[in-house]
Motif scaffolding. Structure first.
Motif, PDB file in Angstrom:
ATOM      1  N   ASP A   9      56.596 -17.441  16.344  1.00  0.00           N
ATOM      2  CA  ASP A   9      55.859 -17.178  15.405  1.00  0.00           C
ATOM      3  C   ASP A   9      55.438 -17.958  15.032  1.00  0.00           C
ATOM      4  O   ASP A   9      56.189 -19.619  14.928  1.00  0.00           O
ATOM      5  CB  ASP A   9      57.142 -16.417  14.919  1.00  0.00           C
ATOM      6  N   THR A  10      53.920 -18.231  14.724  1.00  0.00           N
ATOM      7  CA  THR A  10      53.057 -19.306  14.131  1.00  0.00           C
ATOM      8  C   THR A  10      52.969 -19.392  12.373  1.00  0.00           C
ATOM      9  O   THR A  10      53.512 -18.053  11.450  1.00  0.00           O
ATOM     10  CB  THR A  10      51.983 -19.451  14.818  1.00  0.00           C
ATOM     11  N   ASN A  11      52.648 -20.531  12.022  1.00  0.00           N
ATOM     12  CA  ASN A  11      53.144 -20.768  10.692  1.00  0.00           C
ATOM     13  C   ASN A  11      51.801 -22.260  10.061  1.00  0.00           C
ATOM     14  O   ASN A  11      51.792 -22.680  10.950  1.00  0.00           O
ATOM     15  CB  ASN A  11      54.059 -21.353  10.104  1.00  0.00           C
ATOM     16  N   PHE A  12      50.462 -21.671   9.850  1.00  0.00           N
ATOM     17  CA  PHE A  12      49.715 -22.753   9.652  1.00  0.00           C
ATOM     18  C   PHE A  12      49.528 -22.830   7.922  1.00  0.00           C
ATOM     19  O   PHE A  12      49.756 -21.876   6.818  1.00  0.00           O
ATOM     20  CB  PHE A  12      48.402 -21.439   9.773  1.00  0.00           C
ATOM     21  N   ALA A  13      49.132 -24.382   7.402  1.00  0.00           N
ATOM     22  CA  ALA A  13      48.557 -24.423   6.212  1.00  0.00           C
ATOM     23  C   ALA A  13      47.092 -23.199   5.757  1.00  0.00           C
ATOM     24  O   ALA A  13      46.850 -23.618   7.071  1.00  0.00           O
ATOM     25  CB  ALA A  13      48.393 -25.833   6.415  1.00  0.00           C
ATOM     26  N   ASP A  14      46.988 -23.402   4.530  1.00  0.00           N
ATOM     27  CA  ASP A  14      46.665 -22.463   4.566  1.00  0.00           C
ATOM     28  C   ASP A  14      44.881 -23.227   4.936  1.00  0.00           C
ATOM     29  O   ASP A  14      43.594 -22.554   5.109  1.00  0.00           O
ATOM     30  CB  ASP A  14      46.245 -21.833   2.889  1.00  0.00           C
ATOM     31  N   SER A  15      44.321 -24.569   4.598  1.00  0.00           N
ATOM     32  CA  SER A  15      43.249 -25.268   5.035  1.00  0.00           C
ATOM     33  C   SER A  15      42.950 -24.870   6.259  1.00  0.00           C
ATOM     34  O   SER A  15      42.219 -25.641   6.719  1.00  0.00           O
ATOM     35  CB  SER A  15      43.821 -27.205   5.012  1.00  0.00           C
ATOM     36  N   VAL A  16      43.891 -24.727   7.518  1.00  0.00           N
ATOM     37  CA  VAL A  16      43.639 -25.068   8.736  1.00  0.00           C
ATOM     38  C   VAL A  16      43.067 -23.481   9.591  1.00  0.00           C
ATOM     39  O   VAL A  16      43.375 -23.224  10.338  1.00  0.00           O
ATOM     40  CB  VAL A  16      44.116 -25.570   9.903  1.00  0.00           C
ATOM     41  N   ARG A  17      43.881 -22.302   8.920  1.00  0.00           N
ATOM     42  CA  ARG A  17      43.439 -21.397   9.182  1.00  0.00           C
ATOM     43  C   ARG A  17      42.712 -20.707   9.215  1.00  0.00           C
ATOM     44  O   ARG A  17      41.424 -20.295   9.009  1.00  0.00           O
ATOM     45  CB  ARG A  17      44.750 -20.148   8.348  1.00  0.00           C
ATOM     46  N   GLY A  18      43.060 -20.141  10.434  1.00  0.00           N
ATOM     47  CA  GLY A  18      41.549 -19.515  11.141  1.00  0.00           C
ATOM     48  C   GLY A  18      40.711 -20.640  12.068  1.00  0.00           C
ATOM     49  O   GLY A  18      39.903 -19.850  12.423  1.00  0.00           O
ATOM     50  N   ARG A  19      40.988 -21.854  11.556  1.00  0.00           N
ATOM     51  CA  ARG A  19      40.120 -22.686  12.957  1.00  0.00           C
ATOM     52  C   ARG A  19      41.165 -23.492  13.821  1.00  0.00           C
ATOM     53  O   ARG A  19      40.928 -23.914  14.969  1.00  0.00           O
ATOM     54  CB  ARG A  19      40.123 -24.052  11.833  1.00  0.00           C
ATOM     55  N   PHE A  20      42.657 -23.343  13.391  1.00  0.00           N
ATOM     56  CA  PHE A  20      43.109 -24.315  13.970  1.00  0.00           C
ATOM     57  C   PHE A  20      44.162 -22.878  14.905  1.00  0.00           C
ATOM     58  O   PHE A  20      44.625 -21.921  14.679  1.00  0.00           O
ATOM     59  CB  PHE A  20      44.094 -25.260  13.702  1.00  0.00           C
ATOM     60  N   THR A  21      44.981 -23.349  16.218  1.00  0.00           N
ATOM     61  CA  THR A  21      45.974 -22.278  16.922  1.00  0.00           C
ATOM     62  C   THR A  21      46.965 -23.671  17.252  1.00  0.00           C
ATOM     63  O   THR A  21      46.188 -24.947  17.889  1.00  0.00           O
ATOM     64  CB  THR A  21      45.268 -21.281  18.103  1.00  0.00           C
ATOM     65  N   VAL A  22      47.461 -23.551  17.860  1.00  0.00           N
ATOM     66  CA  VAL A  22      48.772 -23.748  17.716  1.00  0.00           C
ATOM     67  C   VAL A  22      49.833 -22.908  18.883  1.00  0.00           C
ATOM     68  O   VAL A  22      49.735 -21.489  19.104  1.00  0.00           O
ATOM     69  CB  VAL A  22      50.590 -23.701  17.032  1.00  0.00           C
ATOM     70  N   SER A  23      50.335 -23.680  20.223  1.00  0.00           N
ATOM     71  CA  SER A  23      50.629 -22.970  21.338  1.00  0.00           C
ATOM     72  C   SER A  23      51.493 -24.114  22.356  1.00  0.00           C
ATOM     73  O   SER A  23      51.760 -25.108  21.770  1.00  0.00           O
ATOM     74  CB  SER A  23      49.849 -22.246  22.455  1.00  0.00           C
ATOM     75  N   ARG A  24      52.249 -22.771  22.331  1.00  0.00           N
ATOM     76  CA  ARG A  24      54.229 -24.163  22.909  1.00  0.00           C
ATOM     77  C   ARG A  24      54.317 -23.885  24.615  1.00  0.00           C
ATOM     78  O   ARG A  24      54.253 -22.282  25.521  1.00  0.00           O
ATOM     79  CB  ARG A  24      55.650 -24.165  22.731  1.00  0.00           C
ATOM     80  N   ASP A  25      54.480 -24.774  25.530  1.00  0.00           N
ATOM     81  CA  ASP A  25      54.518 -24.145  26.953  1.00  0.00           C
ATOM     82  C   ASP A  25      56.154 -24.670  27.137  1.00  0.00           C
ATOM     83  O   ASP A  25      56.979 -26.140  26.782  1.00  0.00           O
ATOM     84  CB  ASP A  25      53.474 -25.145  28.126  1.00  0.00           C
ATOM     85  N   ILE A  26      56.857 -24.249  28.252  1.00  0.00           N
ATOM     86  CA  ILE A  26      58.149 -24.957  28.461  1.00  0.00           C
ATOM     87  C   ILE A  26      58.580 -24.739  29.835  1.00  0.00           C
ATOM     88  O   ILE A  26      57.412 -24.240  30.799  1.00  0.00           O
ATOM     89  CB  ILE A  26      59.204 -23.783  28.303  1.00  0.00           C
ATOM     90  N   SER A  27      58.708 -26.661  30.348  1.00  0.00           N
ATOM     91  CA  SER A  27      58.629 -25.991  31.865  1.00  0.00           C
ATOM     92  C   SER A  27      60.195 -25.478  32.489  1.00  0.00           C
ATOM     93  O   SER A  27      60.937 -24.884  32.172  1.00  0.00           O
ATOM     94  CB  SER A  27      58.936 -27.675  32.240  1.00  0.00           C
ATOM     95  N   GLN A  28      59.457 -25.250  33.431  1.00  0.00           N
ATOM     96  CA  GLN A  28      60.275 -24.597  34.425  1.00  0.00           C
ATOM     97  C   GLN A  28      61.816 -25.194  34.567  1.00  0.00           C
ATOM     98  O   GLN A  28      62.558 -24.036  34.404  1.00  0.00           O
ATOM     99  CB  GLN A  28      59.700 -24.075  36.326  1.00  0.00           C
ATOM    100  N   ASP A  29      61.423 -26.065  34.380  1.00  0.00           N
ATOM    101  CA  ASP A  29      63.491 -26.642  34.666  1.00  0.00           C
ATOM    102  C   ASP A  29      63.717 -26.942  33.288  1.00  0.00           C
ATOM    103  O   ASP A  29      64.814 -27.085  33.382  1.00  0.00           O
ATOM    104  CB  ASP A  29      63.393 -27.784  35.074  1.00  0.00           C
ATOM    105  N   ASN A  30      63.356 -26.482  32.109  1.00  0.00           N
ATOM    106  CA  ASN A  30      63.482 -26.529  30.969  1.00  0.00           C
ATOM    107  C   ASN A  30      63.714 -27.943  30.638  1.00  0.00           C
ATOM    108  O   ASN A  30      64.835 -28.488  29.686  1.00  0.00           O
ATOM    109  CB  ASN A  30      65.022 -25.516  30.791  1.00  0.00           C
ATOM    110  N   ALA A  31      63.251 -28.581  30.782  1.00  0.00           N
ATOM    111  CA  ALA A  31      63.529 -30.776  30.579  1.00  0.00           C
ATOM    112  C   ALA A  31      62.401 -31.003  29.738  1.00  0.00           C
ATOM    113  O   ALA A  31      62.503 -32.295  29.338  1.00  0.00           O
ATOM    114  CB  ALA A  31      63.411 -31.236  31.978  1.00  0.00           C
ATOM    115  N   ARG A  32      61.214 -29.948  29.490  1.00  0.00           N
ATOM    116  CA  ARG A  32      60.642 -30.759  28.600  1.00  0.00           C
ATOM    117  C   ARG A  32      59.372 -29.372  27.800  1.00  0.00           C
ATOM    118  O   ARG A  32      59.631 -27.688  28.466  1.00  0.00           O
ATOM    119  CB  ARG A  32      59.291 -31.205  29.865  1.00  0.00           C
ATOM    120  N   VAL A  33      59.214 -29.678  26.803  1.00  0.00           N
ATOM    121  CA  VAL A  33      58.752 -28.587  25.741  1.00  0.00           C
ATOM    122  C   VAL A  33      56.616 -28.985  25.747  1.00  0.00           C
ATOM    123  O   VAL A  33      56.779 -30.536  25.878  1.00  0.00           O
ATOM    124  CB  VAL A  33      59.211 -27.669  24.987  1.00  0.00           C
ATOM    125  N   THR A  34      55.893 -28.145  26.056  1.00  0.00           N
ATOM    126  CA  THR A  34      54.379 -29.588  25.562  1.00  0.00           C
ATOM    127  C   THR A  34      53.645 -28.697  24.552  1.00  0.00           C
ATOM    128  O   THR A  34      53.748 -27.074  24.229  1.00  0.00           O
ATOM    129  CB  THR A  34      53.600 -29.062  27.061  1.00  0.00           C
TER     130      THR A  34
END
Length: 127
Positions: free
Chosen positions: A56-81
């Motif tokens: 689930d994402t949330n954006f400031a009105d000033s950037v909605r439609g121009r910015f996207t956000v995403s995240r990945d978790i490493s296989q060992d759950n040691a890092r999130v990008t």
């Protein structure tokens, strides 16, 4: 020890794009919101984009439609990008951008909800 390390900032012309990256490591709770904030000189820090572990994402009105956000978790759950793709950049997007991690699952742009912060990466948009 929790660490958040941002990268990807730089200088770009109006209308251009940048992709910010934040690597989070050293924390045990994986259910918190991760978000990007920014702060321009003389202005308050503001939330830009956030994402929960279920996407689930949330954006400031000033950037909605121009910015996207995403995240990945490493296989060992040691890092999130965390990523912030910024398109159609405007001069008013110029700021120091910070990655932040919360122990709360939902994303609300209240700085007090976030426990850990990165050191920031500078974005400059010139006309």
């Amino acid at each position: 020890q929790v660490q958040l390390v941002e990268s990807g900032g730089g200088s770009v012309q109006v209308g251009g794009s940048l992709r910010l990256t934040c690597v989070a490591s050293g924390y045990t709770y994986l259910n918190g919101c991760m978000a990007w904030f920014r702060q321009a000189p003389g202005k308050e820090r503001e939330g830009v984009a956030g994402i929960t572990t279920v996407g689930d994402t949330n954006f400031a009105d000033s950037v909605r439609g121009r910015f996207t956000v995403s995240r990945d978790i490493s296989q060992d759950n040691a890092r999130v990008t965390l990523y912030l793709q910024m398109n159609t950049l405007k001069p008013e997007d110029s700021a120091m951008y910070y990655c932040a991690l919360s122990s709360i699952w939902y994303c609300r742009f209240e700085a007090g909800n976030f426990d850990y912060w990165g050191q920031g990466t500078q974005v400059t948009v010139s006309s």
